[in-house]
Design a protein around this motif. Sequence first.
Motif, short mmCIF file in Angstrom:
data_model
loop_
_atom_site.label_atom_id
_atom_site.label_comp_id
_atom_site.label_asym_id
_atom_site.label_seq_id
_atom_site.Cartn_x
_atom_site.Cartn_y
_atom_site.Cartn_z
N ILE A 69 0.87 -1.17 0.00
CA ILE A 69 0.00 0.00 0.00
C ILE A 69 0.91 1.22 0.00
O ILE A 69 1.85 1.31 0.79
CB ILE A 69 -0.94 0.04 1.22
CG1 ILE A 69 -1.83 -1.21 1.28
CG2 ILE A 69 -1.80 1.30 1.19
CD1 ILE A 69 -2.73 -1.29 2.50
N ASP A 70 0.60 2.16 -0.89
CA ASP A 70 1.36 3.41 -0.97
C ASP A 70 0.73 4.45 -0.04
O ASP A 70 -0.49 4.51 0.09
CB ASP A 70 1.36 3.95 -2.40
CG ASP A 70 2.12 3.05 -3.36
OD1 ASP A 70 3.01 2.31 -2.91
OD2 ASP A 70 1.82 3.10 -4.56
N PHE A 71 1.59 5.28 0.55
CA PHE A 71 1.13 6.33 1.46
C PHE A 71 1.79 7.65 1.10
O PHE A 71 2.89 7.67 0.56
CB PHE A 71 1.48 5.98 2.92
CG PHE A 71 0.67 4.83 3.44
CD1 PHE A 71 -0.56 5.04 4.04
CD2 PHE A 71 1.14 3.53 3.32
CE1 PHE A 71 -1.32 3.98 4.50
CE2 PHE A 71 0.39 2.46 3.79
CZ PHE A 71 -0.84 2.69 4.38
N GLU A 72 1.12 8.74 1.42
CA GLU A 72 1.69 10.06 1.16
C GLU A 72 2.68 10.46 2.24
O GLU A 72 3.47 11.36 2.04
CB GLU A 72 0.60 11.12 0.97
CG GLU A 72 -0.48 11.13 2.00
CD GLU A 72 -1.57 12.15 1.70
OE1 GLU A 72 -1.68 13.10 2.50
OE2 GLU A 72 -2.29 12.00 0.71
N GLU A 73 2.67 9.80 3.39
CA GLU A 73 3.63 10.08 4.45
C GLU A 73 4.99 9.46 4.11
O GLU A 73 5.06 8.47 3.40
CB GLU A 73 3.14 9.51 5.79
CG GLU A 73 1.88 10.17 6.32
CD GLU A 73 0.60 9.73 5.62
OE1 GLU A 73 -0.37 10.50 5.63
OE2 GLU A 73 0.57 8.64 5.02
N SER A 74 6.05 10.05 4.66
CA SER A 74 7.40 9.53 4.38
C SER A 74 7.62 8.20 5.09
O SER A 74 6.95 7.89 6.09
CB SER A 74 8.45 10.54 4.83
OG SER A 74 8.51 10.59 6.25
N ALA A 75 8.58 7.46 4.61
CA ALA A 75 8.96 6.20 5.25
C ALA A 75 9.43 6.47 6.68
O ALA A 75 9.14 5.69 7.60
CB ALA A 75 10.04 5.49 4.45
N TYR A 76 10.12 7.58 6.88
CA TYR A 76 10.58 7.96 8.22
C TYR A 76 9.39 8.14 9.17
O TYR A 76 9.41 7.63 10.29
CB TYR A 76 11.40 9.25 8.16
CG TYR A 76 11.77 9.79 9.51
CD1 TYR A 76 12.86 9.26 10.21
CD2 TYR A 76 11.02 10.79 10.11
CE1 TYR A 76 13.19 9.73 11.48
CE2 TYR A 76 11.33 11.27 11.38
CZ TYR A 76 12.42 10.74 12.05
OH TYR A 76 12.73 11.19 13.31
N GLN A 77 8.35 8.84 8.74
CA GLN A 77 7.16 9.06 9.58
C GLN A 77 6.47 7.74 9.92
O GLN A 77 6.09 7.51 11.07
CB GLN A 77 6.16 9.98 8.88
CG GLN A 77 6.59 11.42 8.78
CD GLN A 77 5.63 12.21 7.90
OE1 GLN A 77 5.45 11.89 6.72
NE2 GLN A 77 5.02 13.23 8.47
#
Length: 162
Positions: free
Chosen positions: A131-139
Amino acid sequence: MLKISTFYQINRNTLAILPAMAVDYQAIVRETTRELLVQQTALTIIKTNCIAGAASYQGRQTAASKLIGSTRKVPILIYERAQIYAFPTQSPSNFSCSWVFAKRIHKIIEHPHAKSKQTQSTIIFRNSTTIDFEESAYQLQNQLTRTLKLHYAIKDANLQPV
């Protein structure tokens, strides 16, 4: 076309609850083997299932805040016996907030095309669903870490004599 449900019971197969702006439904639930459309918002699904797990959302949120020392975007224990935890990707009061179920995550990666503002990261689940997210991988990684911190805080508290 997928059937639209009025209610969703979170279970061990739940991967994520995603917001949707549709006339007939307000959330898309991704499970290990299926996708469901639900009339409830993502936050309402979380709150309703907290009650089914014998606690209020506010109670779970307050406890989590005290146990992990954070007041923003705290993870929530939904069902204690089944150890089902979810974390919000944004402020839970934000309509665009998704809820991700930590136990099912395999890894979180920066999306290859992170320059496009729509997709920053991808969560790969244990069953290979992505699933893709608009939040960064860090977040998202930070949210996963908070969830693990909550899990161990509760586990440790349960081992302490009363």
